[in-house]
Design an enzyme around this catalytic site. Structure first.
Site, PDB file in Angstrom:
ATOM      1  N   MET A  72     -24.608 -47.827 111.027  1.00 42.01           N
ATOM      2  CA  MET A  72     -25.672 -48.776 110.718  1.00 42.01           C
ATOM      3  C   MET A  72     -26.591 -48.211 109.634  1.00 42.01           C
ATOM      4  O   MET A  72     -27.721 -48.665 109.464  1.00 42.01           O
ATOM      5  CB  MET A  72     -26.466 -49.138 111.970  1.00 42.01           C
ATOM      6  N   LEU A 114     -28.222 -42.769 107.032  1.00 46.82           N
ATOM      7  CA  LEU A 114     -27.257 -41.709 107.327  1.00 46.82           C
ATOM      8  C   LEU A 114     -27.912 -40.333 107.352  1.00 46.82           C
ATOM      9  O   LEU A 114     -28.873 -40.063 106.638  1.00 46.82           O
ATOM     10  CB  LEU A 114     -26.125 -41.728 106.305  1.00 46.82           C
ATOM     11  N   HIS A 172     -23.832 -38.349 110.863  1.00 45.49           N
ATOM     12  CA  HIS A 172     -22.874 -39.252 110.221  1.00 45.49           C
ATOM     13  C   HIS A 172     -21.950 -38.491 109.277  1.00 45.49           C
ATOM     14  O   HIS A 172     -20.744 -38.749 109.224  1.00 45.49           O
ATOM     15  CB  HIS A 172     -23.607 -40.335 109.428  1.00 45.49           C
ATOM     16  N   GLY A 217     -19.580 -40.996 117.119  1.00 45.13           N
ATOM     17  CA  GLY A 217     -20.285 -39.825 117.607  1.00 45.13           C
ATOM     18  C   GLY A 217     -20.537 -39.887 119.100  1.00 45.13           C
ATOM     19  O   GLY A 217     -20.849 -40.957 119.654  1.00 45.13           O
ATOM     20  N   GLU A 218     -20.448 -38.744 119.764  1.00 45.27           N
ATOM     21  CA  GLU A 218     -20.597 -38.692 121.216  1.00 45.27           C
ATOM     22  C   GLU A 218     -22.049 -38.827 121.685  1.00 45.27           C
ATOM     23  O   GLU A 218     -22.282 -38.911 122.891  1.00 45.27           O
ATOM     24  CB  GLU A 218     -19.985 -37.403 121.757  1.00 45.27           C
ATOM     25  N   LYS A 219     -22.996 -38.867 120.762  1.00 45.39           N
ATOM     26  CA  LYS A 219     -24.360 -39.179 121.198  1.00 45.39           C
ATOM     27  C   LYS A 219     -24.376 -40.536 121.900  1.00 45.39           C
ATOM     28  O   LYS A 219     -25.051 -40.724 122.903  1.00 45.39           O
ATOM     29  CB  LYS A 219     -25.339 -39.189 120.018  1.00 45.39           C
TER      30      LYS A 219
END
Length: 281
Positions: A30, A33, A37, A148-150
């Site tokens: 989104m 960055l 990212h 991303g694992e966040k």
């Protein structure tokens, strides 16, 4: 690196890559960055010949209009960052009307994985995520897509959507990137006041500290301990903290119920909502 704003341009660029026999990777974003990212894009570039990065603030996944309005939009800076640091081939930066020429009325039956945590606290959010991600998958037909694992729960939801829609691609989850003080890197961090930014690393610090208590406390006791400890800072307020199975994302009542317990938390820091998670295995 090309910047395209229409679906037709994007499909033409991908078609040319396919004709040349190139593998295709996709990194949906989104925008706004940051180094998190970049880590996704760099991995995508290492594992694919041709990489598309989408930059689109998707309106259908926001259930708070103010959050949508204030979400940072920095396309020029995003393009410069990608150009200077990666070998991405295309940035897809469409206007909302290009992606949604008509309202998207699709409803995805995602099951229990989307009904807990963010799904319970942000009604409609994951349906909106699946609307935009499924569109991007249809436009690009990537071999691999990177997340991303966040956004730990989001990855599980997208995997479920891929099964439902029978997309032929691999979902690649990538580790959380953190600031030097432990705060998970996020576009929303730029919206924190200096005071809240100073307080925010407490979230990860307490999660890390809590790992030593696994097995010594029940999951419910550890949830209370973690929540109380973070809430001791008056600038932070835990919205929820859940200890779940990493695969099903369903809450566990006893450590014996999961081989991969995982803690997922959302904390309000002033006007900014921060998410984080940690493996408790």
């Amino acid at each position: 690196m090309d910047v395209v704003s229409t679906v037709a341009e994007l499909k033409a660029r991908v078609a040319d890559a396919r004709k040349a026999g190139l593998s295709v990777g996709l990194v949906p974003t989104m925008g706004a960055l940051h180094v998190g990212h970049l880590s996704l894009v760099k991995r995508a570039c290492a594992e694919n010949d041709f990489v598309v990065v989408s930059v689109f603030v998707n309106p259908t996944q926001f259930n708070n209009p103010e959050d949508l309005r204030t979400y940072p939009r920095t396309l020029d800076a995003d393009v410069d960052l990608l150009s200077a640091n990666t070998s991405a081939a295309v940035v897809f930066a469409p206007a909302p009307q290009e992606v949604y020429p008509q309202p998207d009325t699709r409803v995805f039956s995602l099951g229990p994985v989307a009904e807990v945590m963010e799904g319970a606290h942000r009604p409609g959010h994951f349906n909106g995520v699946c609307q935009i991600v499924s569109k991007l998958f249809a436009y690009v037909s990537p071999d691999k897509a990177y997340f991303g694992e966040k956004d730990f729960q989001q990855i599980a939801v997208i995997r479920q959507m891929v099964k439902i829609c029978d997309f032929k691609l691999d979902i690649i989850s990538c580790p959380i990137v953190r600031e030097a003080d432990g705060l998970a890197v996020s576009s929303r961090n730029t919206l924190l006041t200096p005071e809240h930014r100073k307080a925010a690393p407490r979230i990860h610090a307490v999660l890390e500290e809590s790992k030593a208590l696994v097995g010594r406390m029940t999951p419910a006791e550890l949830i209370k301990w973690t929540t109380d400890k973070i809430n001791q800072d008056p600038l932070l307020c835990v919205e929820y903290y859940e200890i779940v199975d990493a695969l099903t994302l369903q809450p566990i009542g006893d450590w014996s119920e999961s081989d991969a317990p995982h803690g997922c938390i959302t904390v309000q820091a002033g006007n900014v909502r921060l998410i984080d998670n940690i493996s408790l295995k």
